[in-house]
Structures are given as structure tokens and as C-alpha cells.
Design an enzyme around this catalytic site. Structure first.
Site, PDB file in Angstrom:
ATOM      1  CG  HIS A 131      -1.441  -1.146   1.651  1.00  0.00           C
ATOM      2  ND1 HIS A 131      -3.010  -0.540   0.895  1.00  0.00           N
ATOM      3  CD2 HIS A 131      -1.432  -2.095   1.876  1.00  0.00           C
ATOM      4  CE1 HIS A 131      -4.138  -2.208   0.862  1.00  0.00           C
ATOM      5  NE2 HIS A 131      -3.158  -3.058   1.443  1.00  0.00           N
ATOM      6  CG  ASN A 203      -7.948  -4.498   0.606  1.00  0.00           C
ATOM      7  OD1 ASN A 203      -7.543  -3.165   1.401  1.00  0.00           O
ATOM      8  ND2 ASN A 203      -7.361  -5.307   0.831  1.00  0.00           N
ATOM      9  CG  HIS A 395      -2.003  -1.142  15.669  1.00  0.00           C
ATOM     10  ND1 HIS A 395      -2.441  -2.076  14.840  1.00  0.00           N
ATOM     11  CD2 HIS A 395      -2.646  -0.766  16.611  1.00  0.00           C
ATOM     12  CE1 HIS A 395      -2.117  -3.141  16.259  1.00  0.00           C
ATOM     13  NE2 HIS A 395      -2.259  -2.287  17.446  1.00  0.00           N
TER      14      HIS A 395
END
Ligand code: HDE
Length: 753
Positions: A131, A203, A395
Site C-alpha cells: 500500500h 480494502n 493499526h
């Protein structure tokens, strides 16, 4: 214009336009850099820094411990009128190093030179291992309150507004790679809630290649460029990728999503987002449910055509980030609804026979509807790309009270990886103190010191229990809104390196996806597999992947095999009996067209009043008009954004023609690769090319006045999605209706059912 002497004729045109334009032309479409138009002369009178552009945001001014400050956001970057050192000493000259005479060597004592060069030498940080290529924006999340029953998370209570930062990305390419490659897209959202930051690291595809995080380096090593030649960049059309996914068949579901139109989105604004894993929500009564998170774009899910994606890779490799920032600047704020699929939290952790811990499986929306719980609006672009988009650190363990994780083995591994990776990328353990990562909730941890420590901690007792700091910080009691680790029972089992048996089905949901596609989407999938496998060198890899396709669907397999010139194998597993999920298809409905680009071909002979009217109508419809003319500057009183030399069809969602421009003097093969050898006596060949490409890409095309001639010359008049009318306004209305379906699909009747 004397077209027998092209160079002179161009000069005449340019001079005439420049004279007219001088001092009048300010950009009125998004994208111009800087917050004020520059002067031709270099400004020399000292003044404070210019304000940022109106649409630009920045992280709130918070202390490293989450408290609000009164400092103006701009002062975080620079202040004062004069050039200084990093220590604030004013500088007289930054253009010449301090030398032993004008021809002598640089002196070691030149501290300004050394500071400037040393800092420059260290400007780069490692890009993300995956990414790496991304674009971020600020926004606001407003909760509907519909999730209150299932979670105690405060930011989901009715009417609560929470600041967010979202970063979209591709997975495979390096930081400078093209936006429009075929790949999965990241959709990571940081909610700055007042109970602690929540990161939803999602995603644009709801499944993943692997079922266990320990395989992540394997899939990424296979998909990234080959280690010897470091090619190909940012794409999966190569041997190592197909070698892995054909051997490791749990990857087949995600691979099919990548080969579908989802792999080449039209825009970040037209992508769905999926949390992929199942999460656990806990409410105020400690009751739990299992959920999957979904982002639903207001504009619908739309994609590029494969040819558009490839052309854009060269013509505008920044297409997606430009689209995102231009839309925000134009006020067409991108919007999504956040929704959840809710499942009972049973010991089996499954729903309708689908294992909820298996990240290669979806739960069709027809079985568990997505229930909207809030709205996300992106309304500010970053002020500084590096400080915000590069330094943001997501995270999965950033969770507020009310949201917890499950035992999905992919999710479990991610809980380790996202902190670990920041230690190298952001240079130490204090990355949560970087402005874009600072929480908006009070922070009182016992973490101390480390590289780049921005907090100035008081006290002597960063340990518990203590009495020297009066016992502070204190653990939150039951009624004090502490994070809840749900005490889930773990079934008694041996310690093993193994998956549950339910993870073994690798084909049924791939077939479900395939059978849910419309004919045109199926054709795109066939072409994508054929292209990607066709780029592989080794026949064994193609044959192995064809075997997987045979296990998914015989038509798909046969079509791809034909393209590869190989026999289609028989399935080795029985074809699954599945019920298609219409929600997976992208076509067949109508959506708003906010922020779309409307190209309008004009020349001085066009109906310029009509063009002016259309321009205003396009702006009023929340879209952006781009005038395409023989030369820059003005046509009549209208500012030109593209010329026949700089414009290309792939930049526009629809094309309007208000004129039939004859070839301009620069339409000569030596000057412009787009000209070609076409018979261009009547219409400029670059305009014809634009029409041909828009037609091939199933875009709506409209013409009035002289523009109708172009349609006839291009041979597309009267075909589906090509409209003509008496006025620009009439044509624009008709074209806008066509745009609601995204493309004119009936132009290409599909050959597969
Ligand atoms: Fe990531 N992933 N990932 N991933 N991922 C990273 O974290 C990882 C996975 C996703 O814009 C890294 O800060 C492992 C699934 C996004 O900054 C790294 C596994 C999903 C982003 C990492 C996965 C994602 C990342 C690299 C397998 C969708 C970009 C840089 C278990 C639900 C975030 C970083 C941004 C980034 C690890 C699988 C989404 C290395 C080990 C599944 C959107 O930590």
C-alpha cells in the site's frame, strides 16, 4: 490563418490569444496549485506566508497527549515573513554557499549550507512495504444511532460527529507507481473518537488471498516485481503471481475480484470498502454480536474500462488522487454510508453455513442485509502530503470501547504487523505523536522516551502501582468506559499449525461471484484472465490456473483457454450449487453523477452562448466542465482548459461537441503523436480520435450545431448513447441521463450469457 506555414500560423494564434488573455484568466476549475494566482514578476516585498487553499485541511492542533490547543493550524508549518534557519535566525542569502573566495572551496563552517543539505539528504523515509501508493483526505463521520443497540462505542451514538482521515491506496506498486493499475485498493479510515482512535483498515474487496497471516509475505513476494529484474511494476500480470495463486488455491476468490471490474475503479469515490474480517461488537449490557463492516459509496460502484486504465497509466498516472482532490475542491464531497452485517455471536462463529472467521468468504447481502449506521463525508484535502498521507499510521488494534476483534487468523496476525511496520517506517515507537496520528482523546499512558519524543512528561512514576505520582494514572472502573476485552470462551484444542476444516472450500464462492456478474462484467473478467495469463512466460503456470478456472466455471475456463491457445481441462471438484448474489454486480441501476468531468469541444465558430450556458449547467449539476479548444487562453470569453494537443478522451466521463474544428496548424504528425495519418481534411484528427475513444469506452457523447458533423465523420452518429439536439442545454440534459447508468453498455452486446 495561413495553414501552409504552420509555425507562423501557430505563432499568430498564440500571440492573438495571449493579448486577449493577459490579466483576465484565473482558473475556475479545480486543480490549480497555490492559494492565489502568481504574478509574472518575482514577489520581493516581505509578507506572512499565504493562507492555504480554501479546501485544504490539516490535522487538528492537538498536543501529543490529545489536548486541543489554540495554535492556528498554519503556524504548525511556517510563520513570519523572513527566511530563517531551523533555529529561527533570519538569513540574508540561501543561493550561495560560503566559500574561500568566489572561485574557492566551500568552508566547513557554512552551517546554513550543512543544515540545508543534511536535511535534504534525509527527506525520504521507507515507503510502506505494501500500500505504498496512496492518497488521503480529511472528513467527518456522522452516526445515525442505528448501531447503539449493538455497541457501546460513543462515536456511533445518534448524531455524534467525529473527525476522520481516510487513506486510499493500491497494494502492489511503489510510491511513484500509477493509480489505475489492476489491483486491490486500500480504504483505511482513522476515526478520531473521544474514547480513543478507531482505525478501520479496509480494502475495496471483501475477501483476501490467504486465510492465515503467516502467508502474507508469501503472497506479497509473489505479487511484487520479480526480485531479479524488478519488473513488472504495480501489476499482477506476471509468472510469480500466477504461480502462487494457482498453487495456493484459497487465493482464487480474491483473484477473481481482482480480475473483475473492481480491480480498476473509476475513482476512489466510486469504490465500496470492506473490513474483510468479522469483528465483535459489545453493547452497554455486555451483549455481543459479530459484524462485518461495509462502506457504500453514494455515487455507486463504477470502474474504468481496461483500455482507459492502461491509457491513464501514461497520460495521467495520478488520475485517482487528482479525481479525489478535484472533487473536494469543486465541492462535490465524496460520501459513503458505513453499514454492518450483523450475525449472532454463537460458539460456531458461522452464519448460513459460512465460517465467519474465514477471510476468503463473504456473506451475501441477500442473506444478511447491510444496515446503515452512519455517513462519511470527505471535505478537506491535505495541506501537506508527506505530513499527513505519508505519516499516517493505521493499526487494527486502535479500537475504542464497544468494538473488539475475533480469532480470524488473518486479523490476529495483522494485530502484530501494523505496529511493527511503523517502527521502521516512521523511525521509532512514538509514531502516535506525529500530528496526523495524535488522538483526540486524553492520553495518559506509561510509555516513555524513545526517538522523536514530543511529549514532555511530568512526574517520577511512570509505573503502576505507584504512590509517588499520587497513584496516577488509574485504571478505569466498570462504569468509567474502559475498553472491553470480551471474555470469549476458547474451545479446548491441541496447539497446532492447522486451519479449521471449513476453510478447505476454495471454489464455491468464486463460482458464486462469477454467476452474479452481468454478461458485460463476465466478458471483462474473461479478458482480464486472458491478458494476465497471456503475459506469463511459462505454460505450466497457465495450465495450472486453467485447472482452477475449470473448477469455478466451464464457460469461463473455455473462453480463457481459447485466448491462451490451450485446451480447457475438466473440473477436478464438483461444480458448486450456488445462489447468485445480485448485490455483487455493478451494472443495472442509476446513480448521481457528482464530480464527473465533462469535456466540451469548441472553436471560435461554435455557438459560444450555448457553450457558456452548458458550462453553467454542468457546474450547477455538481460536475466539472473542461473546454477543449484548438489553442489555450480564451475562446470568446470562455477560458480553455485543454487543447487538442493536451486533452485526451480518458480524462472525460462524457464528451460534448459544439463545433467541428478544422485541423489546426499544429495538427501535423511531426508535432503531435495523436495526429497519425488519418484523412483529416475536414475535422481535426485529434478531435476525431477523442470521439472514437469515447465511443469505444462506452461513454455518452452529445453534439449540437457544428458538432454533429464530427459524429458523422467519426461514423458514430445514430448509435446507442450518441445524442444530438438543437441546443447545448438539451443535449447536456440527455447526456446527463445516460451518465446515471455510468456507461452506455448496450453499445457492446456481450457474447457470454
Ligand atoms: Fe494490510 N498491511 N496486512 N491488509 N493493509 C499494511 O501496514 C498486513 C490486509 C491494508 O493506508 C502495512 O502501515 C498483514 C487485509 C491497508 O497506511 C502492514 C496482512 C486488509 C493498508 C500490513 C494484511 C489490509 C495496509 C504496510 C495479512 C484489508 C494501508 C504499511 C494478515 C482488510 C494502510 C502499514 C495505509 C497496510 C500488514 C492483510 C488492508 C505491513 C500482515 C486483509 C488498507 O503492516
Amino acid at each position: 490563418m495561413d495553414s501552409s506555414k504552420p509555425a507562423k500560423a501557430v505563432k499568430d494564434v498564440v500571440e492573438a490569444a495571449a493579448e486577449k488573455v493577459a490579466g483576465v484568466l484565473t482558473p475556475d476549475v479545480p486543480g490549480a496549485p497555490g492559494s492565489a494566482p502568481p504574478t509574472v514578476e518575482e514577489p520581493t516585498t516581505p509578507h506572512d506566508p499565504l493562507p492555504p487553499k480554501a479546501e485544504q485541511g490539516a490535522p487538528e492542533t492537538r498536543t501529543p497527549t490529545g489536548a486541543k490547543t489554540d495554535a492556528p493550524a498554519i503556524a504548525k508549518g511556517q510563520q513570519g515573513a523572513f527566511l530563517t534557519t531551523s533555529q529561527g535566525a533570519r538569513l540574508r542569502d540561501t543561493d550561495h554557499s560560503l566559500k574561500a573566495g568566489p572561485r574557492g572551496p566551500i568552508l566547513l563552517q557554512d552551517h546554513h549550507f550543512r543544515e540545508k543539505i543534511t536535511h535534504f539528504d534525509h527527506e525520504r523515509i521507507p515507503e510502506r512495504v505494501v500500500h505504498a501508493r496512496g492518497a488521503g483526505a480529511h472528513g467527518l463521520f456522522t452516526a445515525y444511532g442505528t448501531a447503539e443497540k449493538v455497541t457501546r462505542a460513543g462515536f456511533l451514538k445518534k448524531g455524534r460527529e467525529t473527525e476522520v482521515f481516510v487513506r486510499f491506496s493500491t497494494v502492489l506498486g511503489s510510491r511513484g507507481s500509477a493509480d489505475t493499475v489492476r489491483d486491490t485498493r486500500g480504504f483505511a479510515t482513522k476515526f478520531y473518537t473521544d474514547e480513543g482512535t478507531f482505525d478501520l483498515v479496509a480494502n475495496n474487496m471483501p475477501v483476501f488471498f490467504i486465510q492465515d497471516a503467516i502467508k502474507f509475505p508469501d503472497i506479497i513476494h509473489a505479487a511484487k516485481p520479480h526480485p531479479d529484474r524488478e519488473i513488472p511494476q504495480a501489476q499482477s500480470a506476471h509468472d510469480t503471481f500466477w504461480d502462487f495463486v494457482s498453487l495456493h488455491t484459497e487465493a482464487q476468490h480474491h483473484t477473481m475480484w481482482n480480475m473483475s471490474d473492481r480491480g480498476i475503479p473509476r475513482s476512489y469515490r466510486t469504490m465500496e470498502g470492506f473490513g474483510v474480517h468479522t469483528f465483535r461488537l459489545v453493547n452497554a449490557a455486555d451483549e455481543t454480536v459479530l459484524v462485518k463492516f461495509h462502506w457504500k459509496p453514494k455515487l455507486g460502484v463504477h470502474s474504468l474500462t481496461w483500455e482507459e486504465a492502461q491509457m491513464l497509466g501514461g497520460i495521467d498516472p495520478d488520475f485517482h488522487r487528482r479525481d479525489l482532490y478535484d472533487a473536494i475542491e469543486a465541492g462535490a464531497y465524496p460520501e459513503w454510508e458505513l453499514g454492518i452485517q450483523v450475525f449472532p455471536d454463537t460458539p460456531e462463529e458461522s452464519f448460513a453455513g459460512i465460517d465467519l472467521l474465514d477471510p476468503t468468504k463473504i456473506v451475501p447481502e441477500e442473506l444478511a442485509p447491510v444496515q446503515p449506521i452512519g455517513r462519511l463525508t470527505l471535505n478537506r484535502t491535505p495541506r501537506n502530503f508527506f505530513a499527513e498521507t505519508e505519516q499516517v499510521a493505521f493499526h487494527l488494534g486502535h479500537l475504542p470501547p464497544g468494538i473488539d476483534v475475533t480469532n480470524d487468523p488473518l486479523l490476529q496476525g495483522r494485530l502484530f504487523s501494523y505496529v511493527d511496520t511503523q517502527l521502521t517506517r516512521l523511525g521509532g515507537p512514538n509514531f502516535s505523536q506525529i500530528p496526523i496520528n495524535r488522538p483526540h482523546a486524553p492520553v495518559n499512558d506509561m510509555l516513555r522516551d524513545g526517538f522523536h519524543q514530543h511529549a514532555v512528561h511530568a512526574g517520577v512514576a511512570p509505573y503502576r502501582p505507584n504512590s509517588l505520582d499520587g497513584g496516577n494514572p488509574f485504571p478505569a472502573g466498570d462504569d468509567e468506559n474502559a475498553f472491553v476485552d470480551v471474555p470469549v470462551t476458547v474451545a479446548e484444542a491441541p496447539k497446532v499449525r492447522a486451519n479449521p476444516v471449513s476453510f478447505d472450500d476454495h471454489y464455491s464462492q468464486v463460482r458464486l461471484f462469477w454467476l452474479s456478474m452481468s454478461p458485460v462484467e463476465k466478458e471483462h473478467i474473461i479478458r482480464a484472465y486472458t491478458f494476465e495469463l497471456g503475459k506469463c512466460y511459462h505454460q505450466a503456470i497457465k495450465e495450472r490456473q486453467l485447472q482452477s478456472l475449470a473448477n469455478i466455471d466451464p464457460v469461463l475456463c473455455a473462453e480463457v483457454a481459447t485466448g491462451l491457445g490451450l485446451p480447457a481441462p475438466q473440473p477436478t471438484v464438483p461444480l458448486a450449487e450456488v445462489t447468485p448474489s445480485p448485490a455483487l454486480s455493478q451494472v443495472g441501476r442509476e446513480w448521481p453523477s457528482d464530480g464527473r468531468m465533462v469535456g466540451i469541444v469548441v472553436d471560435p465558430d461554435a455557438d459560444l452562448d450555448g457553450v457558456g450556458e452548458v458550462r453553467r449547467a454542468v457546474f450547477a449539476a455538481g460536475m466539472v466542465p473542461l473546454l477543449i479548444a484548438p489553442h489555450g487562453g480564451l475562446v470568446g470569453d470562455l477560458p480553455v482548459q485543454r487543447t487538442f494537443a493536451t486533452g485526451r478522451s480518458v480524462e472525460f466521463d462524457v464528451l460534448l461537441l459544439a463545433a467541428a474544428p478544422t485541423p489546426t496548424p499544429d495538427a501535423i504528425p511531426a508535432r503531435d503523436a495523436k495526429v497519425g495519418a488519418a484523412d483529416s481534411a475536414a475535422v481535426d484528427p485529434r478531435v476525431l480520435l477523442m470521439v472514437e475513444e469515447c465511443w469505444r469506452h462506452a461513454k455518452a457523447i452529445g453534439a449540437w450545431g457544428g458538432g454533429v458533423t464530427v459524429l458523422e465523420r467519426a461514423g458514430v452518429a445514430g448509435t446507442p448513447g450518441v445524442v444530438t439536439g438543437d441546443s447545448g442545454a438539451e443535449v447536456f440534459t440527455a447526456v446527463q441521463q445516460l451518465l446515471a447508468a455510468h456507461r452506455v453498455w448496450e453499445r457492446f452486446p456481450a457474447s457470454v450469457a
